[in-house]
Design an enzyme around this catalytic site. Sequence first.
Site, PDB file in Angstrom:
ATOM      1  N   ARG A  15       0.797  -1.219   0.000  1.00 38.39           N
ATOM      2  CA  ARG A  15       0.000   0.000   0.000  1.00 38.39           C
ATOM      3  C   ARG A  15       0.832   1.272   0.000  1.00 38.39           C
ATOM      4  O   ARG A  15       0.316   2.361  -0.226  1.00 38.39           O
ATOM      5  CB  ARG A  15      -0.949   0.001   1.201  1.00 38.39           C
ATOM      6  CG  ARG A  15      -2.191  -0.873   0.987  1.00 38.39           C
ATOM      7  CD  ARG A  15      -3.118  -0.784   2.176  1.00 38.39           C
ATOM      8  NE  ARG A  15      -2.642  -1.564   3.308  1.00 38.39           N
ATOM      9  CZ  ARG A  15      -3.144  -1.481   4.541  1.00 38.39           C
ATOM     10  NH1 ARG A  15      -4.117  -0.618   4.798  1.00 38.39           N
ATOM     11  NH2 ARG A  15      -2.672  -2.243   5.514  1.00 38.39           N
ATOM     12  N   ASP A 115       7.193  -1.373  11.393  1.00 38.43           N
ATOM     13  CA  ASP A 115       6.340  -0.327  10.834  1.00 38.43           C
ATOM     14  C   ASP A 115       5.473   0.340  11.903  1.00 38.43           C
ATOM     15  O   ASP A 115       4.449   0.935  11.595  1.00 38.43           O
ATOM     16  CB  ASP A 115       5.450  -0.896   9.723  1.00 38.43           C
ATOM     17  CG  ASP A 115       4.523  -2.000  10.215  1.00 38.43           C
ATOM     18  OD1 ASP A 115       4.632  -2.391  11.397  1.00 38.43           O
ATOM     19  OD2 ASP A 115       3.679  -2.469   9.420  1.00 38.43           O
ATOM     20  N   GLY A 152      -7.663  -7.705  15.656  1.00 36.82           N
ATOM     21  CA  GLY A 152      -7.904  -8.866  16.505  1.00 36.82           C
ATOM     22  C   GLY A 152      -8.285  -8.410  17.905  1.00 36.82           C
ATOM     23  O   GLY A 152      -7.697  -7.463  18.442  1.00 36.82           O
ATOM     24  N   GLU A 168      -9.428 -13.000  15.629  1.00 35.26           N
ATOM     25  CA  GLU A 168      -9.393 -12.043  14.527  1.00 35.26           C
ATOM     26  C   GLU A 168     -10.794 -11.500  14.258  1.00 35.26           C
ATOM     27  O   GLU A 168     -11.808 -12.169  14.505  1.00 35.26           O
ATOM     28  CB  GLU A 168      -8.831 -12.709  13.269  1.00 35.26           C
ATOM     29  CG  GLU A 168      -7.382 -13.120  13.399  1.00 35.26           C
ATOM     30  CD  GLU A 168      -6.468 -11.974  13.766  1.00 35.26           C
ATOM     31  OE1 GLU A 168      -6.629 -10.866  13.200  1.00 35.26           O
ATOM     32  OE2 GLU A 168      -5.596 -12.162  14.640  1.00 35.26           O
ATOM     33  N   ASN A 183      -5.436  -6.386  19.848  1.00 37.10           N
ATOM     34  CA  ASN A 183      -4.064  -6.874  19.833  1.00 37.10           C
ATOM     35  C   ASN A 183      -3.212  -5.955  18.961  1.00 37.10           C
ATOM     36  O   ASN A 183      -3.534  -5.704  17.801  1.00 37.10           O
ATOM     37  CB  ASN A 183      -4.032  -8.301  19.287  1.00 37.10           C
ATOM     38  CG  ASN A 183      -2.620  -8.818  19.087  1.00 37.10           C
ATOM     39  OD1 ASN A 183      -1.707  -8.450  19.816  1.00 37.10           O
ATOM     40  ND2 ASN A 183      -2.447  -9.685  18.098  1.00 37.10           N
ATOM     41  N   ARG A 346      27.723  24.909   3.849  1.00 37.13           N
ATOM     42  CA  ARG A 346      27.821  23.547   3.356  1.00 37.13           C
ATOM     43  C   ARG A 346      28.707  22.709   4.275  1.00 37.13           C
ATOM     44  O   ARG A 346      29.319  23.228   5.212  1.00 37.13           O
ATOM     45  CB  ARG A 346      28.352  23.570   1.924  1.00 37.13           C
ATOM     46  CG  ARG A 346      27.345  24.168   0.937  1.00 37.13           C
ATOM     47  CD  ARG A 346      27.960  24.450  -0.419  1.00 37.13           C
ATOM     48  NE  ARG A 346      28.537  23.254  -1.026  1.00 37.13           N
ATOM     49  CZ  ARG A 346      29.289  23.277  -2.127  1.00 37.13           C
ATOM     50  NH1 ARG A 346      29.553  24.435  -2.738  1.00 37.13           N
ATOM     51  NH2 ARG A 346      29.772  22.154  -2.624  1.00 37.13           N
ATOM     52  N   TYR A 379      31.368  33.932  -1.952  1.00 40.02           N
ATOM     53  CA  TYR A 379      31.563  32.489  -1.904  1.00 40.02           C
ATOM     54  C   TYR A 379      32.960  32.215  -1.366  1.00 40.02           C
ATOM     55  O   TYR A 379      33.959  32.708  -1.918  1.00 40.02           O
ATOM     56  CB  TYR A 379      31.432  31.842  -3.288  1.00 40.02           C
ATOM     57  CG  TYR A 379      31.916  30.406  -3.283  1.00 40.02           C
ATOM     58  CD1 TYR A 379      31.152  29.412  -2.673  1.00 40.02           C
ATOM     59  CD2 TYR A 379      33.141  30.057  -3.828  1.00 40.02           C
ATOM     60  CE1 TYR A 379      31.599  28.103  -2.625  1.00 40.02           C
ATOM     61  CE2 TYR A 379      33.598  28.743  -3.781  1.00 40.02           C
ATOM     62  CZ  TYR A 379      32.819  27.766  -3.176  1.00 40.02           C
ATOM     63  OH  TYR A 379      33.275  26.474  -3.118  1.00 40.02           O
ATOM     64  N   ASN A 390      38.174  40.610   7.397  1.00 38.03           N
ATOM     65  CA  ASN A 390      36.957  41.150   6.777  1.00 38.03           C
ATOM     66  C   ASN A 390      37.025  40.906   5.279  1.00 38.03           C
ATOM     67  O   ASN A 390      37.947  41.360   4.607  1.00 38.03           O
ATOM     68  CB  ASN A 390      36.808  42.638   7.057  1.00 38.03           C
ATOM     69  CG  ASN A 390      35.461  43.165   6.589  1.00 38.03           C
ATOM     70  OD1 ASN A 390      34.484  43.214   7.331  1.00 38.03           O
ATOM     71  ND2 ASN A 390      35.381  43.557   5.329  1.00 38.03           N
ATOM     72  N   TYR A 400      38.471  25.955  -7.680  1.00 42.95           N
ATOM     73  CA  TYR A 400      38.355  24.816  -8.595  1.00 42.95           C
ATOM     74  C   TYR A 400      38.839  25.207  -9.980  1.00 42.95           C
ATOM     75  O   TYR A 400      38.357  26.189 -10.560  1.00 42.95           O
ATOM     76  CB  TYR A 400      36.893  24.362  -8.630  1.00 42.95           C
ATOM     77  CG  TYR A 400      36.637  23.116  -9.446  1.00 42.95           C
ATOM     78  CD1 TYR A 400      37.393  21.969  -9.272  1.00 42.95           C
ATOM     79  CD2 TYR A 400      35.609  23.089 -10.382  1.00 42.95           C
ATOM     80  CE1 TYR A 400      37.140  20.822 -10.005  1.00 42.95           C
ATOM     81  CE2 TYR A 400      35.341  21.945 -11.118  1.00 42.95           C
ATOM     82  CZ  TYR A 400      36.112  20.814 -10.939  1.00 42.95           C
ATOM     83  OH  TYR A 400      35.864  19.680 -11.666  1.00 42.95           O
TER      84      TYR A 400
END
Length: 487
Positions: A15, A115, A152, A168, A183, A346, A379, A390, A400
């Site tokens: 489900r 669950d 049940g 049940e 139950n 990050r 950045y 500063n 990079y």
Amino acid sequence: MQTIALVLAAGQGTRMKSHKPKVIHEIMGIPMVELVIDAARQAGCNETIVITGHEAEQVEAVLPAGVHVVRQEQRIGTANAVAVAADTVAELTGRADKASETDPQNGVLVVLSGDVPLLAANTIEKLVRTCVESKSAMTVLTAVLPDASGYGRIIRDAETGEVLRIIEHKDATDQERAIKEINTGIYCFALDNLFTRLALIDNNNAQGEYYLTDILALLKAAGQRVTALAVENPEEVGGVNSRVQLADATALMQQRINRAHMIAGVTITSPQTTWISPRVNIEADVTVLPNSHILGTSYIASDVVIGPDTRIVNSDIGAGSVIDSSIVLDSTIRSNVSVGPRSYIRPKCLIEDGAKVGTSVEIKGTHIGKGSKVPHLSYVGDAEIGTNCNLGAGTITCNYDGFHKSHTVLGDDVFVGSDSMLVAPVHIGSGAVIGAGSVITHDVPADALALERSEQTIKEGWAARHRAQHETTHQFTTREEASQNNG
């Protein structure tokens, strides 16, 4: 006394409409099965066994360290799911499944469902205590529901209250269906002779499966005691079988966690829009503003203000800091630091006491020293920034080159003018000044001025002539268009 938790996590969960097993769907960023394991450990269970089956590899990949895994190769019922753990239980207890009498003091097995993520640790503790103190072979966790349809029912002796059987819903009479106690599928068993008795369960039913509930009749026939414990809050034992129920469980978890923090001294101005993971630790006198998410294993010290519109994941925030409309991931922020608005911290960042990361700044893999400021529109990646530096607006560390990441290092008291680019690898000595608009490609000595700009050119009257030419052209074009339209 040895207490072993056995978590059933072999089902598919059709489900959920998912390619993932239902037990690894997350609540507050944590797989449901892991929440169940956490509760078992907090309740004092010495060992945890997880029964896997459907997409076992996916389930096993999210399990925490120290968990024992047993696969149910054929998913032929809950009794079989417990029975396949017999060898593992024997290894953990160091004894065979034989005893002259059944005594829970010799050890118990707590059967949990992967669950049912809202089950509280103190409920598991009470279940175990009830089983041991009552000297029961089996204690069933029950719940009283206003509408017990589909569950049940617990059938008790009218005089003694003793549990007689579980029936049940489909097999119950109208009178039995009127019973509100159900139950939950959560049990505590005395380990003595448990697996011997499981082997006696048959599959003579419409589904052809071995039902764990059938052991109750076997125990009663053997003169063993079966007891029940009704859970105080039925919401704890709600199973998650669909996306709707997953959302419902998440909302209940949200309410439980937020309430606990507020009782402990945290101000949450909008509990409905605040999401805090169960593994987050928050000290008193923290203020959390609307639409904030604090997830993972984050730690928030006192007098911190978080939000609004903030997400913090697996990060430590020091006392007195302010995180405003920003994202902080896998990083450490010390005391009295100001972050935001709209900053992005990050992973692997360390921001020291009194530093500032301002408006629309992105920081990645960087150590910012005490009192240093990156006020806005910058950045800074793969950098080491000293104390009291500063960095002016628009400062960029060019880390990079298309193939490799390189580091930028600034000493103490460095001033970087606005719109400067520091091309890594590069080292700026303490006390140095970088002129605004510079592209720095070589190391700068301490206390030096580094300036890199093209020579400024001025042409007197150029702007006026340019405007006049534009206006003349515009007027001519307008007259030409008018003539064509009239023609």
